[in-house]
Structure formats: C-alpha cells, structure tokens
Scaffold this active site. Structure first.
Site, PDB file in Angstrom:
ATOM      1  N   GLU A   1       0.931  -1.142   0.111  1.00  0.00           N
ATOM      2  CA  GLU A   1      -0.030  -0.071  -0.116  1.00  0.00           C
ATOM      3  C   GLU A   1       0.996   1.206   0.134  1.00  0.00           C
ATOM      4  OE1 GLU A   1      -1.940  -2.928   2.980  1.00  0.00           O
ATOM      5  OE2 GLU A   1      -0.168  -2.551   1.960  1.00  0.00           O
TER       6      GLU A   1
ATOM      7  N   ARG B   1      12.176 -23.345  -6.538  1.00  0.00           N
ATOM      8  CA  ARG B   1      13.065 -23.114  -5.482  1.00  0.00           C
ATOM      9  C   ARG B   1      13.117 -21.706  -5.143  1.00  0.00           C
ATOM     10  NH1 ARG B   1      18.459 -26.803  -6.696  1.00  0.00           N
ATOM     11  NH2 ARG B   1      17.303 -29.049  -6.688  1.00  0.00           N
TER      12      ARG B   1
ATOM     13  N   THR C   1      19.498 -39.196  -0.563  1.00  0.00           N
ATOM     14  CA  THR C   1      19.657 -38.196  -1.835  1.00  0.00           C
ATOM     15  C   THR C   1      21.077 -37.360  -1.725  1.00  0.00           C
ATOM     16  OG1 THR C   1      17.255 -38.001  -1.704  1.00  0.00           O
ATOM     17  CG2 THR C   1      18.632 -36.253  -2.793  1.00  0.00           C
TER      18      THR C   1
ATOM     19  N   GLU D   1      12.271 -32.501  -1.672  1.00  0.00           N
ATOM     20  CA  GLU D   1      12.801 -32.718  -3.073  1.00  0.00           C
ATOM     21  C   GLU D   1      13.502 -34.154  -2.656  1.00  0.00           C
ATOM     22  OE1 GLU D   1      14.562 -30.803  -5.777  1.00  0.00           O
ATOM     23  OE2 GLU D   1      13.580 -29.084  -5.578  1.00  0.00           O
TER      24      GLU D   1
ATOM     25  N   LEU E   1       9.698 -38.534   1.158  1.00  0.00           N
ATOM     26  CA  LEU E   1       8.398 -38.134   0.670  1.00  0.00           C
ATOM     27  C   LEU E   1       7.100 -38.868   1.064  1.00  0.00           C
ATOM     28  CD1 LEU E   1       9.413 -37.861  -2.963  1.00  0.00           C
ATOM     29  CD2 LEU E   1       8.625 -35.879  -1.833  1.00  0.00           C
TER      30      LEU E   1
END
Length: 360
Positions: A54, A191, A203, A303, A309
């Site tokens: 604003e 990302r 990973t 990821e 996951l």
C-alpha cells in the site's frame, strides 16, 4: 459510474507475484490506486523491513491531491500495528482515500479485522471479499503458517512412466535426470519462490546436490537435510556454508560416539526422534514441521527420495504435490511414493508431463 472491482484486484494479484520469494516472512501483497477508473499508482511488498504494498502504491501516485477521491485496492487487509514499518492503515487514513477494496481478511492475530475496523472508524468506505478465493490462494504460504502453524508443504519428484524415481545402481555421485532441461529449469524457479528445500540422507549421499538456484534468478532456499546417524560426508556440497543449512539428527545418536561435523558458517543442528510412524505421539513429519516453525520457515519443497516423501504423505502433511513423468526409463528402479490424490491439472513440458495435485 460502475467500477469493476474484480478487474483491479486481478491487477493487484498480477503485480503481487513479483514479490514471491523476496518478502518473507511478510506475504507478497499487491496494491493499486485508482482514480476515475484509471490506475494512478501501484506497488507490491518490498523485501522484509521495507515498504508494504500500500505504501509503494501510494508513493507511486504523482499527484497526491487525487488521493482524496481515489480507491486503493489490496489483496490482503492493510495492517494496523507497528512492526518493522508503520501501519498501512495510518497512511491510508492520512491521505484520506475515499475507498478501500480488500481481497481477503488477514488471519494474523495482530491484524485480523483490526485494519478494516480502523479504516471504517476513519470514515473510509471499505469493501471486503473481492476475489477472496483467488487472494487466499495467492497468499497460501502466509495463511498456512497463520492457520495451521506449519509451513506450506510442496512435495516434488520425477518418475519414469513405469513409476521409478531413481535407478537401483548408479555409477557416479550425481543426479540421474529423468526430466528434460525445461522441467529442471522450472524446478529452479520453484526453489526461488519457496523459503526452504528438504532432502533425506540417501539423496545427499547419492547425488551430492547443491540445492540452490542456478537456472533462475532469485534467492537460494534454506537447506533442510535429514542425517539421522551422521552418514553424510563433511565434504558434501550442503556443508559449503553458502546458505543457511539445518541438519536434522537423531535423538538417540545425539550422545553417541559418532559426532557431527564441526560448527561451520550457516550450519545449524536440530534433534528429533526418528522412531517409526505410529510408535510416537508425534511422527517424524510433525517433528520436522515444529523445527521449521521454530526457524520461521514459511514454505518448503520436499525434494527427497521415496522414504522422505512417503513420511509426509503418510502423515498427511502436504499441500501440493508436483510430479513430473519423464521419458527416461530404467530396467530396475526405486519405486516412487505410494500416493493417492486426484490431480488438479496436467501440463505438458515438451517430452515431460507435469501433474499437480492439491490436498484439500
């Protein structure tokens, strides 16, 4: 004269996208000032500690005398409290704007209707709820933190048409790409938009990822790495000190003979209990959300591999799942997560297919 309020809130949403990834922990708000059905000023939230939307929109108006007969549009209720900057409601009142049109109410207890009340008490005509669903969707990260007390969680993985997320055996310590370069660039854009990225031990050991933004312009996300038993070598890229990295270690391993890497720049250790889901009152996913909340993380892309996951899927701790189906095939592979959710849309990415699921 009839004014199409939705048209101007849509413009607010357009310009608000410019701030995604730069304004946290503040939401990326968009605002326009309209006089006589013509935009005379617009702005979006600056980086944290600087002007709100604003303020930028009002400052962009060259002829301030027009403000008394103008309408200001904003995607989220103007703040009414002192933070890093003065209340936006004060500035609107100071310039005696005639109307304020708001997309959605702020659920933050510091605001939560107080800004609207403040404006009405100043004699300003206030309209609330124009394109409310679209505005809440745009501010999804902010509302998730406020309402669910956890970050907005995005699951992301790539799989083959046969449903494999990775080959069983790899020759090199680097990623085996399932998707094409266009899809990989899009991931880097994602990302840049999110506050953090989370991966598991396997990973990091298999791919030695940097987990940064290389193929897009933007801020690198905070890195969250699961390393229950300190199996990740100290030479791994995640320990390079380039960005804040939170390593999650196991409660049982905290006092073991195995010691974590020595303190380094931008490196933080947190402890959780990695006991199987259902054994503890709090699952691993809930504990991780508490760690992320402690570090004021607003959103995170998961990821990791299938195990990481699956942790969030099993505990129903996710808001979006973005799944690529690529052209690469393996004879044998690691199966992708077990996942049942209706997809909201499919997007063709040249040779890849992107499926986006929303957890309602």
């Amino acid at each position: 004269m009839h004014i199409n309020h939705e048209k101007y809130i849509k413009r607010c949403l357009q310009i608000a996208k410019n701030g995604i990834g730069f304004t946290r922990p503040n939401p990326s708000v968009g605002s326009v000032v309209v006089h006589g059905d013509r935009i005379i000023g617009e702005g979006f939230t600056s980086a944290f500690g600087n002007n709100h939307a604003e303020v930028n929109a009002i400052n962009a108006v060259k002829e301030k005398s027009l403000l008394k007969e103008a309408t200001i549009y904003v995607t989220l209720e103007p703040c009414s409290h002192h933070g890093k900057t003065p209340p936006c409601a004060d500035l609107i009142e100071k310039h005696k704007l005639k109307n304020v049109v708001i997309g959605c109410v702020d659920s933050n207890s510091l605001v939560a209707g107080k800004g609207i009340e403040r404006l009405k008490n100043a004699g300003i005509n206030v309209i609330v709820g124009v394109l409310e669903d679209e505005c809440r969707k745009h501010h999804k990260r902010f509302f998730t933190v406020q309402d669910k007390k956890r970050p907005y969680i995005i699951l992301k993985w790539a799989e083959t048409k046969a449903g494999f997320i990775a080959p069983v055996v790899k020759e090199d310590q680097k990623p085996v790409w399932i998707t094409n370069p266009y899809s990989r660039q899009l991931v880097h854009k994602w990302r840049s938009e999110e506050h953090a990225i989370l991966v598991g031990t396997n990973t990091v050991i298999a791919d030695n990822p940097k987990l940064n933004v290389r193929s897009w312009s933007g801020l690198n996300p905070v890195r969250i790495v699961l390393d229950k038993s300190f199996r990740i070598p100290t030479s791994a890229s995640i320990f390079d000190g380039s960005v804040k990295t939170i390593v999650i270690i196991g409660k049982k391993e905290k006092n073991s003979e195995i010691k974590p890497p020595k303190a380094r720049k931008n490196l933080v250790f947190e402890v959780i209990d990695f006991s199987p889901f259902g054994v503890l009152e709090k699952g691993v996913g809930i504990q991780l959300c508490e760690v992320l909340q402690k570090h004021k993380i607003q959103s995170v892309i998961i990821e990791g591999g299938t195990q990481t996951l699956q942790t969030f899927i099993d505990e129903d701790l996710w808001d979006e799942a973005r799944v690529f189906v690529g052209d690469t095939e393996f004879r044998e592979g690691v199966k992708s997560p077990v996942f049942e959710a209706p997809f909201s849309k499919k997007i063709e990415m040249k040779t890849d297919l992107l499926k986006i699921h929303i957890n309602d």
